[in-house]
Write an enzyme that holds these catalytic residues in place. Structure first.
Site, short mmCIF file in Angstrom:
data_model
loop_
_atom_site.label_atom_id
_atom_site.label_comp_id
_atom_site.label_asym_id
_atom_site.label_seq_id
_atom_site.Cartn_x
_atom_site.Cartn_y
_atom_site.Cartn_z
N ARG A 252 0.81 -1.17 -0.10
CA ARG A 252 -0.03 -0.11 0.19
C ARG A 252 0.98 1.09 -0.04
NH1 ARG A 252 -1.74 1.69 4.71
NH2 ARG A 252 -2.30 0.00 5.78
N ASP B 194 -5.38 19.60 -14.18
CA ASP B 194 -5.71 18.43 -14.74
C ASP B 194 -5.19 18.29 -16.15
OD1 ASP B 194 -6.95 16.18 -15.81
OD2 ASP B 194 -8.69 16.14 -14.68
N LYS C 284 -6.42 7.53 -19.60
CA LYS C 284 -6.37 8.08 -20.90
C LYS C 284 -5.28 7.83 -21.63
CE LYS C 284 -10.47 8.92 -18.96
NZ LYS C 284 -10.90 10.20 -18.26
N TYR D 123 -14.33 18.17 -16.27
CA TYR D 123 -14.75 16.63 -16.18
C TYR D 123 -15.75 16.68 -15.22
CZ TYR D 123 -14.66 11.68 -15.61
OH TYR D 123 -14.96 10.16 -15.61
C1 LIG Z 1 -11.27 10.47 -17.06
C2 LIG Z 1 -11.04 11.66 -16.43
C3 LIG Z 1 -10.81 11.96 -15.16
C4 LIG Z 1 -11.24 10.88 -14.08
O1 LIG Z 1 -10.15 9.70 -14.02
P1 LIG Z 1 -10.83 8.13 -13.99
O2 LIG Z 1 -9.40 7.64 -14.59
O3 LIG Z 1 -11.99 7.91 -14.77
O4 LIG Z 1 -11.04 8.03 -12.46
C5 LIG Z 1 -10.46 13.16 -14.71
N1 LIG Z 1 -10.03 14.30 -15.42
C6 LIG Z 1 -10.25 14.22 -16.77
C7 LIG Z 1 -10.22 15.26 -17.53
C8 LIG Z 1 -10.75 12.90 -17.24
O5 LIG Z 1 -10.90 12.65 -18.64
#
Ligand SMILES: *Cc1c(COP(=O)(O)O)cnc(C)c1O
Length: 380
Positions: A50, A173, A198, A102
């Protein structure tokens, strides 16, 4: 030796693993929850997975190098990274966000609002507007650039100046461009988040997240929350992420090349009323994005002439997949209104134009003529 990004994607941290007894070229998967201690008070550096695990540590080292960060933690999802980041703030703290975020992040902010954090949403590409929202309780900016899904571009260096004037943190982000195209820490961000699911993964087969920090002080706080909360990425998923990142550069180049062609094609379609892609010169954020990023990415939003057209496209695409995600080798089309942004309040959605006629494409690495042919038949 300091290598270029493409090389870093493949070779970061490798010498460490060449010291293992077999000289493995690929990173071994240390599928173990704990590590033995040879003596009291003696540790290999790993005790319990962890807290840390060698496979995950290698992945963290790679993303840290790509982002130019002090430290990076690899989380079980992008949302886990957002949650760890928000745990830094105390009751009463105020955070100013891009209005176009998001949807899952907005949902999490709503949950934290009930626990006493405050959020204001604005077009952070307009710094005067953004400055007017600052209160004595404001602690941070939370930004997506390009924003999701209307691709607003925030000038990060200018935002840094504003943040310094009031002593605020900048959280970015960076999911849409990935460190291959944009490194926000270099531009003044304090923390950088990713949905690793992504572009970093790239193959639509892992859920993962990253949180990178610029200062030692923040890095220590985040590490402490991370190991305590335990939303860590598994050794196997860490291995898949390492494997995915090796091809980040060629994937993103090809995706961007395809995206530019498709954006231009969409622009020439009668049924398309607006194209949102920061790689088009007429995009309002084109110049700022060009200055602060090394590319425009492969996310395109567009508006069509009616809800019927939008629905027909979603139903008729054959090669392009109607699914809610982005960044992978497969081209996906999303209906933001009911998918990614379903949790954004209707009033905000309408204001941003995330309506019945609005679609988003994540362009993959297929042959671009095949993609355009698929769109062509779907539009007909
Ligand atoms: C998909 C996404 C998230 C969340 O991520 P997960 O891996 O699905 O938990 C956060 N910010 C953006 C811009 C995203 O496209």
């Amino acid at each position: 030796m300091d290598y270029q990004l493409e090389t870093k994607c493949i070779h970061t941290g490798k010498p460490k693993f060449e010291q293992d007894s077999f000289g493995a070229v690929a990173t071994p998967i240390y599928q173990t929850a704990m590590f033995s201690h040879p003596e009291i008070g003696v540790s290999s550096g790993y005790d319990y997975s962890r807290e840390s695990n060698p496979t995950r540590a290698h992945l963290e080292e790679i993303v840290k190098k790509l982002e130019g960060a002090e430290d990076t933690v690899a989380c079980s999802s992008g949302m886990a990274a957002v949650s760890i980041c928000l745990s830094l703030f105390e009751t009463g703290a105020h955070i100013i966000c891009s209005e176009d975020l998001y949807g899952g992040s907005v949902r999490m902010f709503q949950a934290y609002e009930e626990k006493g954090l405050q959020f204001s949403y604005t077009d952070t590409s307009d710094l005067d507007k953004t400055e007017r929202l600052i209160t004595p309780n404001t602690k941070a900016f939370y930004i997506e650039t390009p924003s999701n899904p209307t691709m607003q571009i925030t000038d990060l260096k200018a935002l840094r100046k504003l943040a310094d004037k009031y002593g605020l943190l900048i959280i970015v982000d960076n999911t849409f461009l990935s460190p291959y195209f944009q490194t926000p820490i270099e531009l003044g961000a304090d923390m950088v988040l990713h949905s690793g699911t992504k572009f970093l993964c790239g193959h639509n087969d892992v859920i993962a997240g990253f949180l990178s920090t610029r200062s030692k002080e923040l890095a220590e706080k985040i590490r402490y929350i991370y190991k305590t909360v335990g939303s860590c990425l598994s050794p196997f998923d860490s291995y898949l992420m390492i494997r995915g990142i090796k091809t980040l550069a060629i994937r993103q180049e090809k995706q961007q090349e395809n995206a530019l062609r498709i954006a231009q094609w969409l622009n020439s379609q009668e049924k398309v009323t607006q194209v949102y892609y920061p790689g088009l010169k007429e995009h309002p954020g084109y110049e700022i994005n060009r200055k602060q990023a090394r590319g425009f990415g492969s996310m395109i939003s567009f508006r069509v002439d009616s809800e019927e057209t939008a629905r027909r496209i979603l139903q008729k695409v054959q090669l392009i997949i109607y699914a809610e995600s982005l960044g992978g080798v497969e081209t996906l089309v999303t209906y933001p209104m009911i998918q990614t942004h379903g949790d954004v309040p209707e009033e905000t959605r309408r204001k941003l134009g995330i309506t019945e006629d609005f679609l988003r494409l994540s362009v993959g690495i297929e042959n671009v003529e095949d993609l355009i042919a698929d769109l062509e038949q779907a539009f007909r």
